[in-house]
Design a protein around this motif. Structure first.
Motif, PDB file in Angstrom:
ATOM      1  N   ILE A 282      44.455  38.503  38.196  1.00 30.24           N
ATOM      2  CA  ILE A 282      43.165  38.007  37.597  1.00 30.24           C
ATOM      3  C   ILE A 282      42.887  36.559  38.398  1.00 30.24           C
ATOM      4  N   ARG A 283      41.855  36.429  39.043  1.00 25.67           N
ATOM      5  CA  ARG A 283      41.681  35.088  39.447  1.00 25.67           C
ATOM      6  C   ARG A 283      40.307  34.209  38.744  1.00 25.67           C
ATOM      7  N   CYS A 284      40.668  33.440  37.945  1.00 25.26           N
ATOM      8  CA  CYS A 284      39.749  32.775  37.192  1.00 25.26           C
ATOM      9  C   CYS A 284      39.285  31.557  37.767  1.00 25.26           C
ATOM     10  N   PRO A 285      38.065  31.135  37.889  1.00 28.23           N
ATOM     11  CA  PRO A 285      37.464  29.897  38.802  1.00 28.23           C
ATOM     12  C   PRO A 285      37.768  28.918  37.954  1.00 28.23           C
ATOM     13  N   ARG A 286      37.977  27.553  38.719  1.00 29.61           N
ATOM     14  CA  ARG A 286      38.383  26.445  38.039  1.00 29.61           C
ATOM     15  C   ARG A 286      37.279  25.377  38.597  1.00 29.61           C
ATOM     16  N   GLN A 310      43.113  28.485  46.039  1.00 27.25           N
ATOM     17  CA  GLN A 310      41.612  28.765  46.607  1.00 27.25           C
ATOM     18  C   GLN A 310      40.655  28.446  45.123  1.00 27.25           C
ATOM     19  N   LYS A 311      41.022  27.281  44.506  1.00 28.15           N
ATOM     20  CA  LYS A 311      39.952  26.941  43.643  1.00 28.15           C
ATOM     21  C   LYS A 311      39.992  27.862  42.423  1.00 28.15           C
ATOM     22  N   THR A 312      41.071  28.562  42.448  1.00 25.38           N
ATOM     23  CA  THR A 312      41.057  29.474  41.143  1.00 25.38           C
ATOM     24  C   THR A 312      42.554  29.571  40.537  1.00 25.38           C
ATOM     25  N   LEU A 313      42.324  29.934  39.215  1.00 22.80           N
ATOM     26  CA  LEU A 313      43.905  30.245  38.597  1.00 22.80           C
ATOM     27  C   LEU A 313      44.190  31.452  38.606  1.00 22.80           C
ATOM     28  N   TRP A 314      45.288  31.808  39.130  1.00 19.52           N
ATOM     29  CA  TRP A 314      45.581  33.492  39.163  1.00 19.52           C
ATOM     30  C   TRP A 314      46.817  33.655  38.083  1.00 19.52           C
ATOM     31  N   PHE A 315      46.295  34.710  37.191  1.00 21.90           N
ATOM     32  CA  PHE A 315      47.252  35.407  36.258  1.00 21.90           C
ATOM     33  C   PHE A 315      47.385  36.818  36.673  1.00 21.90           C
ATOM     34  N   GLN A 316      48.728  37.284  36.308  1.00 24.30           N
ATOM     35  CA  GLN A 316      49.274  38.692  36.486  1.00 24.30           C
ATOM     36  C   GLN A 316      49.552  39.413  35.403  1.00 24.30           C
ATOM     37  N   ARG A 536      31.842  40.242  41.557  1.00 26.35           N
ATOM     38  CA  ARG A 536      30.902  39.938  40.446  1.00 26.35           C
ATOM     39  C   ARG A 536      29.544  39.190  40.705  1.00 26.35           C
ATOM     40  N   PRO A 537      28.889  39.736  41.418  1.00 25.53           N
ATOM     41  CA  PRO A 537      27.696  39.049  41.951  1.00 25.53           C
ATOM     42  C   PRO A 537      26.652  38.383  40.819  1.00 25.53           C
ATOM     43  N   ARG A 538      26.166  37.424  41.332  1.00 28.18           N
ATOM     44  CA  ARG A 538      25.390  36.599  40.440  1.00 28.18           C
ATOM     45  C   ARG A 538      25.707  36.160  38.975  1.00 28.18           C
ATOM     46  N   THR A 539      26.974  35.382  39.214  1.00 28.31           N
ATOM     47  CA  THR A 539      27.464  34.879  38.173  1.00 28.31           C
ATOM     48  C   THR A 539      27.871  33.570  38.264  1.00 28.31           C
ATOM     49  N   TYR A 540      28.673  32.752  37.378  1.00 32.44           N
ATOM     50  CA  TYR A 540      28.684  31.255  37.446  1.00 32.44           C
ATOM     51  C   TYR A 540      29.619  30.880  38.367  1.00 32.44           C
ATOM     52  N   ALA A 541      30.370  31.759  39.181  1.00 32.24           N
ATOM     53  CA  ALA A 541      31.143  31.359  40.148  1.00 32.24           C
ATOM     54  C   ALA A 541      30.695  32.133  41.491  1.00 32.24           C
ATOM     55  N   LEU A 542      30.804  31.444  42.778  1.00 31.33           N
ATOM     56  CA  LEU A 542      30.343  32.067  43.726  1.00 31.33           C
ATOM     57  C   LEU A 542      31.774  32.408  44.567  1.00 31.33           C
ATOM     58  N   GLN A 543      32.547  33.460  44.374  1.00 32.59           N
ATOM     59  CA  GLN A 543      33.806  33.910  45.117  1.00 32.59           C
ATOM     60  C   GLN A 543      33.902  35.354  45.255  1.00 32.59           C
ATOM     61  N   SER A 544      34.701  35.513  46.334  1.00 33.46           N
ATOM     62  CA  SER A 544      34.468  37.041  46.657  1.00 33.46           C
ATOM     63  C   SER A 544      35.512  37.825  46.032  1.00 33.46           C
ATOM     64  N   ILE A 545      36.398  37.543  45.302  1.00 32.17           N
ATOM     65  CA  ILE A 545      37.270  38.474  44.642  1.00 32.17           C
ATOM     66  C   ILE A 545      37.590  37.728  43.026  1.00 32.17           C
ATOM     67  N   TRP A 546      37.645  38.539  42.073  1.00 32.89           N
ATOM     68  CA  TRP A 546      37.768  38.325  40.732  1.00 32.89           C
ATOM     69  C   TRP A 546      38.839  38.985  40.033  1.00 32.89           C
ATOM     70  N   GLU A 547      38.968  40.203  40.453  1.00 26.26           N
ATOM     71  CA  GLU A 547      40.271  41.095  40.165  1.00 26.26           C
ATOM     72  C   GLU A 547      40.812  41.601  41.520  1.00 26.26           C
TER      73      GLU A 547
END
Length: 569
Positions: A282-286, A310-316, A536-547
């Motif tokens: 899981i890549r949670c935006p920071r 890459q500006k995210t916190l990673w959880f496994q 996750r398009p059109r959400t609060y963070a502009l990143q290519s991968i969330w999961e």
């Protein structure tokens, strides 16, 4: 005839004897004179050098005798080079204190005068010596010796020379004075010298660190920096402040009306099936830290992240989650957000020639998010410019694009869903805040103006938050200028400020109700081409991968909550 008479008789009669006599007399007289003169000369003598090993910027103390009262009548030689007078902090007959210059070389040390010089002592350069030495913490603090310019404009390249910066930057940073209104809770914290002064770090996301070595740093002056001071912060500690004047003839920027927020970002994962070798990342935006959003800190995190990247916190999440079918991830962030007010004098803007070239290169080009090279965007940008009668001023071009958008497009209160694209609004003449942000950034880039779409949450007067998108563009010699075309076009929301006209205010200003999560597009590379990727398009963070899920036969579901405001102070 007595002996003395005989000696004088022989001296008168014999030329050879007379010659020998005068030779002996001269030798004796010369020897006595030499001894007396030697006794009167003060030959410099070095007793000790402390420390015995140093690097550029280290203060070295040389103790001994017969050094003279000043370097005007004597000299100090180190490693074959004579040090200049401005290197000395103290020179007495028995002690010399010197700051080692950037280019000093290790070797023999002499103290000399016009008549003689001391026996040598050896001094080593810590940067060139492989042997282990006991280090003095004070001698390892970074030291700024000089700046390439004492008066500079924002965005210009500054060279800092000194010592103990480290051979690579790693986590080290350069900080500049900035000017912000203080929160009541922040007063008394002050700056590193006990004064009520704030600092802004050089922005890493802009590739603003161009060169870093132990004795030289080259950086671009960051957005928000003002006249005051600059310092270097490394793992060994902070340097003393160095005064610098930073001003822009193109205008001023103010950070006012601060608000402190506590924001929660969360997600739920439910695994339905999977093999033992399956796992989910899981890549949670920071939230970002910028000149107007400061003191961003993670105050609570459950569970603990495995890495920040890459500006995210990673959880496994391991397969079967040790008997748990559902797992919740959440992070609480505290931050201070300032209102940004700008006053820009367009006629005095600089050109991009002396600015960070990567800002122009990276953010005038198209990317996965901003279609600035699309033919419809290019055509519309040319149309707007033509209506301006070939206007060339960058600020005026940005203003015209903004005014065109809020006059010709209708803002939708609800975020569009489904398979939709921002370019749709060029035909339908309507779009949501996401569409306005992307199209505005694309038109700016197509016009040669660096621009970034921003994403985060908008907090209204009732403390309700919703996903939101806005923009910022870069003006040379001034810095980043915020703009929110969606609010300018009339997007409904409860503003804490009642005395503003949205269509005017939200071009080149931004209130403190915008909490920034990401700036521009964050392209995250997958761990493997075989992994399952969730975007996750059109959400609060502009990143290519969330999961990202790996392994065989993995089946799971996820739910991402929109960021929520836990508290406002």
């Amino acid at each position: 005839m007595n002996k003395s008479s005989s000696f004088y008789y022989v001296l008168r009669k014999s030329p050879i004897v007379r010659t020998l006599f005068w030779v002996v007399f001269i030798v004796i007289f010369g020897t006595v004179s030499f001894v007396l003169t030697l006794g009167s000369k003060k030959v410099p003598e070095i007793y000790e050098i402390e420390p015995a090993v140093g690097s550029p910027g280290t203060k070295v103390t040389i103790r001994g005798k017969n050094f003279g009262d000043s370097p005007m009548s004597a000299y100090l030689e180190m490693g074959g080079s004579t040090l200049t007078a401005n290197s000395f902090q103290l020179w007495t007959d028995s002690e010399i204190q010197v700051i080692l210059p950037v280019d000093f070389k290790e070797g023999l040390v002499y103290v000399g005068n016009k008549d003689s010089r001391s026996e040598p002592k050896y001094f080593a350069n810590a940067n060139e010596t492989p042997s282990l030495v006991e280090e003095n913490p004070e001698n390892n603090l970074p030291l700024i010796i000089s700046l390439s310019a004492d008066d500079i404009v924002p965005g210009s390249l500054l060279t800092i020379k000194g010592s103990n910066f480290g051979n690579s930057r790693d986590q080290s940073k350069v900080y500049f004075t900035t000017k912000r209104e203080s929160l009541s809770s922040e007063k008394g914290m002050g700056d590193r010298d006990g004064n009520d002064v704030a600092y802004v770090a050089v922005d890493e996301s802009e590739n603003a660190y161009r060169y870093w070595s132990n004795s030289e740093i080259r950086v671009f002056v960051p957005d928000g920096a003002v006249s005051g001071s600059v310092y270097v912060d490394t793992v060994m500690g902070k340097s003393a402040n160095k005064k610098i004047s930073i001003s822009s003839a193109a205008g001023k920027k103010a950070f006012i009306n601060p608000k402190s927020y506590l924001i929660q970002i969360s997600a739920d994962i439910e695994e339905k099936s999977g093999n033992d070798d399956s796992n989910i990342i899981i890549r949670c935006p920071r939230p970002c830290e910028t000149s107007y959003q400061t003191s961003v800190r993670l105050v609570e995190c459950n569970p603990e992240a495995i890495i920040e990247h890459q500006k995210t916190l990673w959880f496994q999440v391991q397969s079967n989650m040790k008997g748990q079918n559902r797992k919740k991830f959440y992070q609480n962030y505290a931050m201070t957000v300032y209102e940004v007010r700008t006053n820009i004098w367009a006629a005095k803007l600089n050109s991009y020639e002396n600015m960070n070239p990567l800002i122009v290169k990276n953010w005038t080009s198209a990317d996965e998010l901003v279609p600035s090279q699309h033919e419809e965007i290019i055509a519309l940008a040319k149309k707007i410019k033509k209506e301006m009668k070939a206007e060339k001023n960058l600020y005026n071009i940005a203003a015209s694009i903004y005014n065109y958008m809020i006059s010709n497009f209708t803002i939708l209160d609800q975020v569009r869903s489904g398979v939709v694209q921002p370019l749709d609004m060029l035909e339908t003449k309507k779009g949501d805040a996401y569409d306005f942000s992307i199209v505005y950034a694309a038109l700016l880039r197509a016009s040669g103006i660096p621009a970034l779409p921003d994403s985060g949450v908008l907090v209204d007067a009732d403390l309700k938050s919703r996903n939101h998108w806005w923009c910022e563009f870069y003006l040379p010699g001034f810095g980043w200028v915020p703009s929110d075309p969606a609010l300018g076009a009339g997007l409904e929301y409860k503003n804490w400020q009642k005395d503003i006209e949205p269509s005017v205010y939200y071009f080149n200003n931004l209130d403190a109700q915008h909490v920034l999560i990401s700036r521009g597009w964050n392209e995250i590379k997958p761990g493997s081409s075989n992994n399952q990727i969730v975007s996750r398009p059109r959400t609060y963070a502009l990143q290519s991968i969330w999961e990202e899920a790996s392994g065989n036969s993995i089946n799971y579901s996820s739910f991402w909550a929109d960021p929520t405001v836990i508290g406002v102070y």
